[in-house]
Design a protein around this motif. Structure first.
Motif, short mmCIF file in Angstrom:
data_model
loop_
_atom_site.label_atom_id
_atom_site.label_comp_id
_atom_site.label_asym_id
_atom_site.label_seq_id
_atom_site.Cartn_x
_atom_site.Cartn_y
_atom_site.Cartn_z
N GLY A 189 6.96 0.77 -21.69
CA GLY A 189 8.26 0.34 -21.16
C GLY A 189 8.31 0.44 -19.65
N PHE A 190 7.76 1.53 -19.09
CA PHE A 190 7.68 1.68 -17.64
C PHE A 190 6.84 0.55 -17.04
CE2 PHE A 190 8.36 6.40 -18.31
CZ PHE A 190 9.64 6.40 -17.78
N LEU A 191 5.73 0.23 -17.70
CA LEU A 191 4.86 -0.83 -17.18
C LEU A 191 5.55 -2.19 -17.19
CD1 LEU A 191 1.36 0.07 -18.65
CD2 LEU A 191 2.18 0.33 -16.30
N ARG A 192 6.34 -2.45 -18.22
CA ARG A 192 7.07 -3.74 -18.28
C ARG A 192 8.03 -3.84 -17.10
NH1 ARG A 192 7.34 -8.63 -18.05
NH2 ARG A 192 8.98 -9.72 -19.15
N THR A 193 8.74 -2.77 -16.81
CA THR A 193 9.66 -2.77 -15.67
C THR A 193 8.88 -2.95 -14.37
OG1 THR A 193 11.17 -1.34 -16.88
CG2 THR A 193 11.46 -1.47 -14.49
N ALA A 194 7.77 -2.25 -14.22
CA ALA A 194 6.95 -2.38 -13.01
C ALA A 194 6.44 -3.81 -12.86
CB ALA A 194 5.78 -1.41 -13.06
N GLU A 195 6.06 -4.44 -13.97
CA GLU A 195 5.57 -5.82 -13.92
C GLU A 195 6.67 -6.78 -13.46
OE1 GLU A 195 3.54 -9.14 -16.86
OE2 GLU A 195 4.65 -7.48 -17.75
N PRO B 3 0.79 -1.23 0.00
CA PRO B 3 0.00 0.00 0.00
C PRO B 3 0.83 1.29 0.00
CG PRO B 3 -0.28 -1.21 2.06
CD PRO B 3 0.55 -2.06 1.16
N ASP B 4 2.05 1.24 0.50
CA ASP B 4 2.89 2.43 0.53
C ASP B 4 3.96 2.42 -0.56
OD1 ASP B 4 4.24 0.30 1.66
OD2 ASP B 4 5.34 1.53 3.09
N LYS B 5 3.79 1.58 -1.56
CA LYS B 5 4.76 1.44 -2.65
C LYS B 5 4.18 1.97 -3.96
CE LYS B 5 7.50 -1.09 -0.06
NZ LYS B 5 8.83 -0.78 0.30
N GLY B 6 5.02 2.06 -4.97
CA GLY B 6 4.57 2.47 -6.29
C GLY B 6 3.64 1.43 -6.91
N ILE B 7 3.91 0.16 -6.62
CA ILE B 7 3.05 -0.94 -7.06
C ILE B 7 2.24 -1.35 -5.84
CG2 ILE B 7 2.95 -3.24 -8.06
CD1 ILE B 7 5.92 -2.64 -9.01
N THR B 8 0.95 -1.10 -5.85
CA THR B 8 0.15 -1.32 -4.65
C THR B 8 -0.35 -2.75 -4.51
OG1 THR B 8 -1.86 -0.55 -5.77
CG2 THR B 8 -0.57 1.08 -4.52
N SER B 9 -0.53 -3.47 -5.62
CA SER B 9 -0.93 -4.87 -5.52
C SER B 9 -0.56 -5.61 -6.80
CB SER B 9 -2.44 -5.01 -5.24
OG SER B 9 -3.19 -4.49 -6.31
N PHE B 10 -0.43 -6.94 -6.66
CA PHE B 10 -0.09 -7.80 -7.79
C PHE B 10 -0.86 -9.10 -7.68
CE2 PHE B 10 2.21 -9.55 -11.23
CZ PHE B 10 2.47 -10.88 -10.93
N ASP B 11 -1.43 -9.52 -8.80
CA ASP B 11 -2.17 -10.77 -8.86
C ASP B 11 -1.85 -11.42 -10.21
OD1 ASP B 11 -4.68 -12.41 -7.85
OD2 ASP B 11 -4.97 -12.03 -10.00
N GLU B 12 -1.47 -12.70 -10.20
CA GLU B 12 -1.10 -13.40 -11.44
C GLU B 12 -2.20 -13.29 -12.50
OE1 GLU B 12 1.53 -15.19 -12.70
OE2 GLU B 12 2.76 -14.68 -10.97
N HIS B 13 -3.45 -13.38 -12.09
CA HIS B 13 -4.57 -13.38 -13.03
C HIS B 13 -4.95 -11.98 -13.50
CE1 HIS B 13 -8.90 -13.42 -14.12
NE2 HIS B 13 -8.51 -14.48 -14.80
N ASP B 14 -5.06 -11.03 -12.57
CA ASP B 14 -5.54 -9.69 -12.90
C ASP B 14 -4.45 -8.73 -13.34
OD1 ASP B 14 -8.19 -10.36 -12.28
OD2 ASP B 14 -7.87 -9.88 -10.17
N GLY B 15 -3.22 -8.91 -12.86
CA GLY B 15 -2.13 -8.01 -13.17
C GLY B 15 -1.70 -7.23 -11.94
#
Length: 158
Positions: free
Chosen positions: A139-145, A45-57
């Motif tokens: 490109g930013f999104l690929r790095t974030a992923e 919640p306090d990061k640039g990426i707030t959540s990750f899910d294999e199915h949803d992204g």
């Protein structure tokens, strides 16, 4: 300018503390080769990426969205869509695009029907009317992923 963009990008993804501690002393309380089952410290919640899910992204914080200056186009219709060629991500052998659905960014496969200058007509089983496709900032999104999925080393590697 390039160095500033890299710093902004790192702050958006990892949070300020990771960037600020980049030059930390190895003698201090930090170990390498820790437990592989640890949770990804780059997502929260306090990061640039707030959540990750294999199915949803993955979801990005409002600050990361602002810093990445992402642009999207909404898909209308139901069978095929014409999108800017800038939406296409080339990463090694992979050719994908990023779909946005309910705030989640997901890299998906697609089939090219035709190309016309700066536009590409596509179809994909992973797209539906109402979805958005990222046309700037892929490109930013690929790095974030990569970071969100745990594919990047935390801190640094050696």
């Amino acid at each position: 300018m390039k160095k500033i963009l890299i710093i902004v990008f790192c702050v958006a993804i990892y949070g300020w503390t990771a960037v600020a501690s980049e030059g930390h002393d190895h003698e201090e309380s930090h170990e390498h080769g820790g437990d592989e089952s640890e949770e990804n410290g780059s997502v929260g919640p306090d990061k640039g990426i707030t959540s990750f899910d294999e199915h949803d992204g993955f979801k990005l914080s409002p600050e990361a969205l602002k810093n990445f200056e992402l642009k999207t186009v909404a898909l209308k219709g139901a069978v095929s869509w014409e999108i800017p060629a800038s939406a296409v991500l080339y990463s090694g052998e992979e050719v994908n695009l990023y779909r946005v659905r309910e705030g989640f960014y997901k890299r998906i496969d697609f089939d090219t029907i035709s190309k016309n200058g700066s536009q590409v007509k596509i179809k994909s089983k992973d797209l539906q009317a109402g979805d958005e496709v990222v046309v700037q900032g892929v490109g930013f999104l690929r790095t974030a992923e990569i970071v969100a999925s745990g594919g990047a080393p935390e801190g640094h590697s050696h």
